[in-house]
Design a protein around this motif. Structure first.
Motif, mmCIF file in Angstrom:
data_model
loop_
_atom_site.group_PDB
_atom_site.id
_atom_site.type_symbol
_atom_site.label_atom_id
_atom_site.label_comp_id
_atom_site.label_asym_id
_atom_site.label_seq_id
_atom_site.Cartn_x
_atom_site.Cartn_y
_atom_site.Cartn_z
ATOM 1 N N ASP A 40 19.009 39.342 36.740
ATOM 2 C CA ASP A 40 19.825 39.255 35.523
ATOM 3 C C ASP A 40 18.929 39.478 34.297
ATOM 4 O O ASP A 40 17.932 38.789 34.134
ATOM 5 C CB ASP A 40 20.497 37.886 35.441
ATOM 6 C CG ASP A 40 21.477 37.808 34.292
ATOM 7 O OD1 ASP A 40 22.677 37.772 34.559
ATOM 8 O OD2 ASP A 40 21.037 37.805 33.122
ATOM 9 N N PRO A 41 19.270 40.472 33.453
ATOM 10 C CA PRO A 41 18.343 40.804 32.380
ATOM 11 C C PRO A 41 18.173 39.698 31.339
ATOM 12 O O PRO A 41 17.109 39.587 30.744
ATOM 13 C CB PRO A 41 18.940 42.060 31.749
ATOM 14 C CG PRO A 41 20.288 42.218 32.314
ATOM 15 C CD PRO A 41 20.421 41.370 33.518
ATOM 16 N N SER A 42 19.197 38.868 31.100
ATOM 17 C CA SER A 42 19.014 37.860 30.043
ATOM 18 C C SER A 42 18.529 36.514 30.582
ATOM 19 O O SER A 42 17.674 35.884 29.972
ATOM 20 C CB SER A 42 20.294 37.684 29.227
ATOM 21 O OG SER A 42 21.417 38.052 29.967
ATOM 22 N N ASP A 43 19.081 36.072 31.708
ATOM 23 C CA ASP A 43 18.717 34.742 32.186
ATOM 24 C C ASP A 43 18.050 34.764 33.547
ATOM 25 O O ASP A 43 17.795 33.718 34.124
ATOM 26 C CB ASP A 43 19.972 33.849 32.276
ATOM 27 C CG ASP A 43 20.805 33.928 31.019
ATOM 28 O OD1 ASP A 43 20.213 33.783 29.943
ATOM 29 O OD2 ASP A 43 22.029 34.152 31.116
ATOM 30 N N ASN A 90 15.765 46.022 32.526
ATOM 31 C CA ASN A 90 17.173 45.659 32.718
ATOM 32 C C ASN A 90 17.565 45.706 34.186
ATOM 33 O O ASN A 90 18.722 45.512 34.539
ATOM 34 C CB ASN A 90 18.079 46.574 31.902
ATOM 35 C CG ASN A 90 18.105 46.161 30.449
ATOM 36 O OD1 ASN A 90 17.929 44.980 30.138
ATOM 37 N ND2 ASN A 90 18.304 47.107 29.567
ATOM 38 N N THR A 142 20.907 46.712 35.901
ATOM 39 C CA THR A 142 21.879 47.223 34.933
ATOM 40 C C THR A 142 21.342 48.471 34.239
ATOM 41 O O THR A 142 22.006 49.022 33.377
ATOM 42 C CB THR A 142 22.243 46.159 33.880
ATOM 43 O OG1 THR A 142 21.045 45.754 33.214
ATOM 44 C CG2 THR A 142 22.886 44.959 34.533
ATOM 45 N N PRO A 178 20.475 52.284 34.931
ATOM 46 C CA PRO A 178 20.684 53.261 36.011
ATOM 47 C C PRO A 178 19.405 53.954 36.470
ATOM 48 O O PRO A 178 19.363 54.472 37.580
ATOM 49 C CB PRO A 178 21.659 54.266 35.410
ATOM 50 C CG PRO A 178 21.712 53.979 33.965
ATOM 51 C CD PRO A 178 21.262 52.587 33.742
ATOM 52 N N GLY A 237 27.541 52.848 36.876
ATOM 53 C CA GLY A 237 28.068 54.180 37.139
ATOM 54 C C GLY A 237 27.992 54.469 38.624
ATOM 55 O O GLY A 237 28.475 53.683 39.422
ATOM 56 N N THR A 238 27.331 55.575 38.970
ATOM 57 C CA THR A 238 27.164 55.885 40.385
ATOM 58 C C THR A 238 25.682 55.830 40.760
ATOM 59 O O THR A 238 25.279 56.394 41.757
ATOM 60 C CB THR A 238 27.700 57.285 40.694
ATOM 61 O OG1 THR A 238 27.093 58.199 39.775
ATOM 62 C CG2 THR A 238 29.199 57.366 40.553
#
Lengths: 294, 223
Positions: free
Chosen positions: A129-132, A150, A153, A155, A243-244
């Motif tokens: 998880d990028p924030s927590d 990130n 999240t 790509p 996305g993909t």
């Protein structure tokens, strides 16, 4: 004597029947049925079996998402299979060094493989998880901000984050296979090599590792087949996104079949996967049966 | 899409009429969206709508774009409408509808009780019990306004105005078939990170041809 033999084969047939029927219906019939479906236009919830030939395959080979999934699948194989093998070999050699608490470490390294993919994928999703998430938090605490990412999240990074997590999970499995392989090398060979003046590195390079061909090959096939059908882990971790970017063929197959209810189209992806699995498993079967005959 | 392209374009889009990857309005819509994306937090992809509202609550974000239910979030946190937070409708004169449904299965064990429940949730009493807490507004236009806060009253006025157009939501699955929605979600998630307008317009148009038109069940008339 003759009668007894017939009686025995009658009994074995009786006991084998349930298994043969179940495997026949749910595996082999399902495979044939799937291939047949892929030549029809079944779409939506009401089945339609109108024969359309290779139409689904034509669309498939012009579908950019298919090629993205295909490429990701290849990247997954290229990084995940050798990564797991090397990490497993390294762990096995370290454990072989008669270290203290060997059993404890062996359990720790093998444990990830004993856990369900859903459990480990959920844990990795939290860590990424990028924030927590624990990874970014840890890098902040250690003032290693440049390592922050990130993760799943982003790509550009997501696929590699997935592969890293998979290598972690499978290294325990390859470690066990290699450890068993290393332990089966007889102690005389070690002694002989040491008397001949081999150092530790040479001992592994020239005596142990060449004897690990068989375990490597069987682990290789398991890992290859897994990378073709690694659906559950990826689905829980990223659902193929963002996305993909983390689509592999199995994820695309699921999305086309069940999210978009394009059953025939999904079946054609399944057939491609089946052919790829054959391409991997058949040489292995040939090699292992051929090897036994020699 | 509604703000930039207007209701007519939205209607054309959900009817599958936008099939040219160089459609100027489609590109304008994507460019406007890309402009918005300059202001988002870097970890936006990992956030749910309520976590995004949490950023506003903590003062880490200036605003968030969300349905009227976000009201409920801020109220639950103890914020007073138009004192601690405010809201504007975007775009005005259009109401994007999300429909939640209750299903009565054919072989339900207690069909009478279920029918009673179904007729109850449609009443003014039920609407005015549920909506003030959730933060949303009543679908019935005869519901009294007393239990609602100032922001909700503003929204209700907008909904009941004769110049307001009602449109079905794409995101929540009312306007387009699920296969197309699934494509669109993947395309937009990719666009959010690469912001490539031309490539995205091409993918959207492909998806329209491949998954919207063959699965289309109705022709929308919104204007």
């Amino acid at each position: 004597m003759r009668l007894k033999f017939r009686e025995e084969s009658l009994y074995s047939l009786l006991f084998l029947t349930p298994a043969i029927v179940l495997v026949g219906v749910f595996i082999y019939f399902a495979i044939v049925w799937n291939v047949y479906i892929s030549f029809t236009d079944w779409k939506g919830l009401i089945p339609s079996y109108r024969f359309v030939g290779l139409e689904n395959y034509r669309i498939l080979f012009h579908d950019p998402v298919f090629w993205t999934s295909f490429r990701n699948n290849i990247i997954l194989i290229i990084l995940f299979v050798p990564g797991s093998l090397l990490l497993g070999l390294l762990l096995a050699i370290l454990l072989d060094r008669k270290i203290k608490f060997e059993n404890g470490f062996r359990t720790i390294y093998a444990l990830p493989f004993a856990l369900s993919f859903v459990v480990t994928a959920t844990l990795w999703a939290w860590m990424y998880d990028p924030s927590d998430g624990v990874l970014n938090t840890l890098f902040s605490m250690l003032h290693l901000e440049f390592l922050k990412s990130n993760w799943i999240t982003d790509p550009h990074v997501a696929l590699y984050a997935v592969i890293l997590a998979l290598i972690w999970q499978f290294s325990g499995y390859t470690m066990l296979i290699y450890l068993a392989g290393i332990r089966s090398v007889s102690s005389e060979q070690y002694e002989a090599a040491i008397i001949d003046g081999a150092n530790q590195l040479q001992l592994y390079r020239y005596v142990v590792i060449p004897q690990l061909k068989k375990p490597t090959l069987s682990a290789f096939v398991v890992l290859m087949v897994f990378s073709l059908k690694a659906f559950d882990f990826i689905w829980v971790l990223t659902s193929g996104g963002p996305g993909t970017s983390t689509f592999i063929l199995a994820v695309e197959m699921y999305k086309e079949t069940f999210a978009k209810t394009k059953f025939a189209y999904g079946a054609s992806i399944a057939t491609v996967l089946l052919l790829l699995s054959f391409a991997i498993v058949l040489p292995y079967l040939y090699w292992s049966y051929g090897g036994e005959k020699e | 899409m509604l703000s930039v392209g207007g209701v007519q374009f939205y209607q054309d889009f959900i009817n599958g009429k936008i099939t040219d990857p160089n459609d100027p309005t489609l590109k304008k819509v994507l460019n406007a969206y890309a402009e918005y994306l300059n202001y988002v937090n870097s970890d936006h992809a990992a956030k749910t709508w309520d976590e995004a509202c949490g950023l506003v609550y903590k003062g880490d974000a200036a605003m968030t774009i969300m349905g009227d239910w976000a009201n409920g979030y801020f109220k639950a946190k103890g914020w007073k409408p138009n004192v601690d937070y405010g809201a504007i409708v975007l775009p005005s004169n259009v109401y994007d509808l999300v429909i939640d449904t209750f299903v009565l299965p054919a072989k339900a064990a207690h069909p009478d009780a279920a029918k009673k429940w179904l007729s109850f949730i449609g009443t003014v009493e039920a609407q005015n019990t549920f909506n003030p807490i959730k933060g949303s507004i009543p679908a019935r236009d005869d519901a009294p306004l007393d239990p609602y806060g100032p922001i909700q009253k503003e929204f209700i006025k907008d909904l009941r105005s004769s110049s307001t157009k009602l449109v079905p939501s794409i995101t929540h699955g009312s306007a387009v078939p699920p296969a197309f929605l699934s494509d669109l979600n993947d395309i937009i998630s990719t666009f959010v990170t690469n912001r490539n307008v031309d490539e995205t317009a091409k993918s959207i148009v492909n998806a329209v041809k491949q998954d919207l038109l063959p699965n289309k069940i109705k022709e929308w008339k919104l204007t």
